[in-house]
Design a protein around this motif. Structure first.
Motif, short mmCIF file in Angstrom:
data_model
loop_
_atom_site.label_atom_id
_atom_site.label_comp_id
_atom_site.label_asym_id
_atom_site.label_seq_id
_atom_site.Cartn_x
_atom_site.Cartn_y
_atom_site.Cartn_z
N HIS A 19 23.77 -62.61 -25.25
CA HIS A 19 23.81 -61.52 -24.26
C HIS A 19 25.23 -61.30 -23.75
O HIS A 19 25.67 -60.17 -23.56
CB HIS A 19 22.88 -61.81 -23.08
N LEU A 23 27.42 -57.92 -23.78
CA LEU A 23 27.93 -57.38 -22.52
C LEU A 23 29.45 -57.15 -22.61
O LEU A 23 29.96 -56.11 -22.16
CB LEU A 23 27.60 -58.35 -21.38
N ASP A 26 30.07 -54.09 -24.53
CA ASP A 26 29.71 -52.94 -23.70
C ASP A 26 30.84 -52.63 -22.69
O ASP A 26 31.21 -51.47 -22.47
CB ASP A 26 28.42 -53.31 -22.95
N TRP A 233 30.85 -55.36 -12.43
CA TRP A 233 29.56 -55.22 -13.08
C TRP A 233 28.61 -56.20 -12.41
O TRP A 233 28.86 -57.42 -12.41
CB TRP A 233 29.66 -55.51 -14.57
N GLU A 235 24.44 -57.54 -11.49
CA GLU A 235 23.11 -57.67 -12.09
C GLU A 235 22.11 -56.80 -11.33
O GLU A 235 22.11 -56.77 -10.10
CB GLU A 235 22.69 -59.15 -12.00
N ASN A 244 17.67 -59.41 -12.81
CA ASN A 244 16.88 -59.10 -14.01
C ASN A 244 17.67 -59.28 -15.31
O ASN A 244 17.19 -58.91 -16.38
CB ASN A 244 16.31 -57.68 -13.92
N ARG A 246 20.20 -57.73 -16.37
CA ARG A 246 20.87 -56.54 -16.91
C ARG A 246 22.01 -56.13 -15.98
O ARG A 246 21.80 -55.96 -14.77
CB ARG A 246 19.87 -55.39 -17.07
N LYS A 248 25.32 -53.68 -14.82
CA LYS A 248 25.92 -52.35 -14.95
C LYS A 248 27.06 -52.22 -13.94
O LYS A 248 27.15 -53.00 -12.98
CB LYS A 248 24.86 -51.25 -14.76
#
Ligand code: SAM
Length: 267
Positions: A19, A23, A26, A233, A235, A244, A246, A248
């Motif tokens: 992950h 990330l 990304d 960024w 969570e 969770n 993820r 952003k």
């Protein structure tokens, strides 16, 4: 009885290198020159430990390469042996591991440099962390990104235990905060493991004596080191208010009980 292997349990509990690799890609796509990704990017993983992230990074793209730096020769050797078996030959060949202190400048210029799982928290003095950030900046290509994570929140500022079961149910682990000093911001943490079917809780298999740096003070030091653009960024939260997994980009963040945030720094 099978010998207890700390690195195996560490990887299965507090790491998600696959992950993390996604990330990082990304983040690069978002903040840097997307076109460069096709040419392949060189990742330098500082405080690499078993260099799990390096091996996941080269799996993402056949042109990616990685260098893992750590002072612990044994941790690097464990990762080298483990991933030699797990990886495709071509992927394995694109990872280089170096037993060295990250504070001693490494000359190869990287597209991304990361210091994850809070490892740089061992630098407790401002002048030391500033020196490290300056050296990282000097080792980045012009489009390069420095990515570091930080944690905080009231839960970590008081003795606490976070108990979890491994994904396959074969063991339990605890993230324990033993002490937080309100004056020095120093924090003593450890990871305990208990294998299913055993009564022994192995305390302090990994121990960390860190300074809990705040995001604001890290930003000030990164800027002083010459990083001009900083991104955050965080969570996302599930319905119960737990992380969770993820991440952003965010502009501000609630000081929830326990938070984990990445800083992406650019020159
Ligand atoms: C918390 S572990 C991080 C392991 C892995 N990178 C991860 O994401 O979980 C911290 C690592 O930092 C290494 N370390 C501590 N001080 C260092 C230094 N000055 N230079 C290089 N590595 C160092 C330790 O040997 C250890 O493997």
């Amino acid at each position: 009885m099978i010998k207890f292997d700390p690195h195996h349990y560490y990887l299965q509990s507090v790491q998600s290198p696959d992950h993390d690799a996604e990330l990082l890609a990304d983040m690069y796509r978002t903040h840097s020159d997307k076109k460069l990704i096709q040419q392949g990017l060189l990742l330098r993983e500082d405080f690499a430990g078993t260099a799990a992230l390096c091996f996941e990074w080269v799996k993402l793209n056949s042109k990616h390469s990685a260098i893992g730096l750590d002072i612990d020769k044994k941790a690097l050797a464990w990762g080298d042996k483990f991933y030699a078996k797990q990886s495709k030959k071509g992927d394995y060949a694109r990872v280089e591991l170096k037993a060295m202190d990250v504070l001693h400048a490494h000359k190869v210029k990287a597209d991304l440099i990361c210091a994850l799982n809070f490892s740089y928290f061992f630098l407790k003095q401002r002048q030391d962390i500033l020196k490290y950030f300056k050296e990282v900046r000097a080792a980045l290509k012009p489009e390069g990104l420095f990515i570091l994570d930080a944690f905080g929140g009231p839960e970590y500022m008081t003795p606490s235990e976070d108990k979890r079961r491994s994904a396959d149910g074969s063991f339990t682990f605890w993230w324990v905060v033993e002490r937080y000093d309100a004056i020095t911001s120093e924090i003593d943490c450890r990871i305990d493991f208990q294998v299913k079917g055993e009564t022994l809780r192995r305390k302090g298999v990994f121990r960390y004596h860190w300074r809990l740096w705040g995001l604001r003070e890290l930003c000030d030091i990164l800027q002083e080191a010459g990083f001009k653009k900083l991104h955050f960024w965080a969570e996302g939260l599930d319905k119960k208010g737990h992380g969770n997994g993820r991440f952003k980009e965010v502009q501000s963040e609630e000081n929830c009980q326990a938070w984990l945030t990445y800083i992406v720094a650019q020159s």
